[in-house]
Scaffold this motif. Structure first.
Motif, PDB file in Angstrom:
ATOM      1  N   GLY A  86       0.830  -1.194   0.000  1.00 47.58           N
ATOM      2  CA  GLY A  86       0.000   0.000   0.000  1.00 47.58           C
ATOM      3  C   GLY A  86       0.868   1.249   0.000  1.00 47.58           C
ATOM      4  N   TRP A  87       0.340   2.334  -0.526  1.00 50.50           N
ATOM      5  CA  TRP A  87       1.116   3.561  -0.685  1.00 50.50           C
ATOM      6  C   TRP A  87       1.495   4.224   0.638  1.00 50.50           C
ATOM      7  CZ3 TRP A  87      -1.674   7.802   0.977  1.00 50.50           C
ATOM      8  CH2 TRP A  87      -3.061   7.660   1.011  1.00 50.50           C
ATOM      9  N   LYS A 124      -3.107  -1.892   8.488  1.00 56.03           N
ATOM     10  CA  LYS A 124      -4.350  -1.315   7.982  1.00 56.03           C
ATOM     11  C   LYS A 124      -5.347  -1.188   9.122  1.00 56.03           C
ATOM     12  CE  LYS A 124      -7.383  -1.393   4.085  1.00 56.03           C
ATOM     13  NZ  LYS A 124      -6.875  -0.081   3.735  1.00 56.03           N
ATOM     14  N   GLY A 127      -4.584   3.389   2.774  1.00 56.93           N
ATOM     15  CA  GLY A 127      -3.414   3.079   1.948  1.00 56.93           C
ATOM     16  C   GLY A 127      -2.424   2.131   2.602  1.00 56.93           C
ATOM     17  N   LYS A 128      -2.842   1.452   3.657  1.00 56.52           N
ATOM     18  CA  LYS A 128      -1.944   0.548   4.377  1.00 56.52           C
ATOM     19  C   LYS A 128      -2.261  -0.912   4.056  1.00 56.52           C
ATOM     20  CE  LYS A 128      -1.320   3.733   8.219  1.00 56.52           C
ATOM     21  NZ  LYS A 128       0.108   3.965   8.145  1.00 56.52           N
ATOM     22  N   TRP A 141       2.422   1.276  -4.234  1.00 53.62           N
ATOM     23  CA  TRP A 141       1.408   1.996  -5.001  1.00 53.62           C
ATOM     24  C   TRP A 141      -0.009   1.487  -4.819  1.00 53.62           C
ATOM     25  CZ3 TRP A 141      -1.252  -1.079  -8.421  1.00 53.62           C
ATOM     26  CH2 TRP A 141      -0.652  -2.305  -8.749  1.00 53.62           C
ATOM     27  N   THR A 142      -0.214   0.360  -4.139  1.00 50.17           N
ATOM     28  CA  THR A 142      -1.559  -0.202  -4.041  1.00 50.17           C
ATOM     29  C   THR A 142      -2.363   0.519  -2.953  1.00 50.17           C
ATOM     30  OG1 THR A 142      -1.192  -1.910  -2.351  1.00 50.17           O
ATOM     31  CG2 THR A 142      -0.519  -2.452  -4.624  1.00 50.17           C
ATOM     32  N   TRP A 143      -3.634   0.151  -2.830  1.00 44.87           N
ATOM     33  CA  TRP A 143      -4.489   0.693  -1.778  1.00 44.87           C
ATOM     34  C   TRP A 143      -4.449  -0.173  -0.519  1.00 44.87           C
ATOM     35  CZ3 TRP A 143      -6.907   5.269  -1.451  1.00 44.87           C
ATOM     36  CH2 TRP A 143      -6.906   6.054  -2.598  1.00 44.87           C
TER      37      TRP A 143
END
Length: 178
Positions: A76-77, A83, A89-90, A149-151
């Motif tokens: 995640g970004w 999370k 974004g984690k 870069w992912t969510w």
């Protein structure tokens, strides 16, 4: 002479069509033999656990504690910390399970992680927020080049997710470490 030329032209067109059909069949045959499918088979040792070390950006597929394969990953970004809420974004941290697969993923192929678990839901609910969901290990069909870069998902290359998709079965535990 005119009749003979007309018959010859019809014969040439007929042969051109036959050649075209044969050529298309050969192209299809070569493509099928070239392993063009994203669905691979795996006949090796069973993957008994997946371990992710977020800090090292590494994921390991294990068989009874022995590493079968390891992969560089993107997260995640906002990679630090586990999370907690939808949109943070984690990437989650803790023990989860592989619980589903998506052969039609926007990211080539993907396998689902059972986030959120009961603790994740309780924490988010106590804060009046949603824990989010839809956390996957997936490919990188879009060609993103940034490190993280992912969510909140775990990304590998498309070629790697093809192997992982074949090797890791639903129900496999996944431990995601900081």
């Amino acid at each position: 002479m005119y009749v003979r030329r007309k018959l010859t032209n019809k014969g040439n067109r007929h042969m051109q069509i036959i050649r075209l059909v044969v050529a298309m069949a050969l192209v299809a045959l070569v493509a099928a033999c070239a392993g063009g499918s994203k669905f691979k088979t795996y006949n090796g040792p069973e993957v008994t656990q997946v371990v992710v070390n977020k800090g090292a950006r590494k994921m390991y597929l294990l068989h009874n504690g022995q590493v079968l394969k390891d992969y560089k990953i993107a997260l995640g970004w906002m990679p630090k910390g586990g999370k907690r809420f939808q949109g943070d974004g984690k990437t989650p941290e803790g023990m989860y399970f592989i619980d589903r697969r998506n052969p039609n993923s926007k990211f080539h192929l993907s396998i689902g992680i059972s986030y959120p678990n009961a603790n994740d839901v309780a924490f988010a609910k106590a804060s009046g927020l949603s824990p989010g969901g839809d956390i996957f290990i997936h490919g990188n069909s879009r060609g993103w080049r940034r490190k993280d870069w992912t969510w909140g998902c775990i990304a590998v290359t498309d070629s790697e997710i093809e192997d992982i998709y074949a090797m890791v079965k639903d129900g496999t535990p996944i431990m995601i470490n900081p």
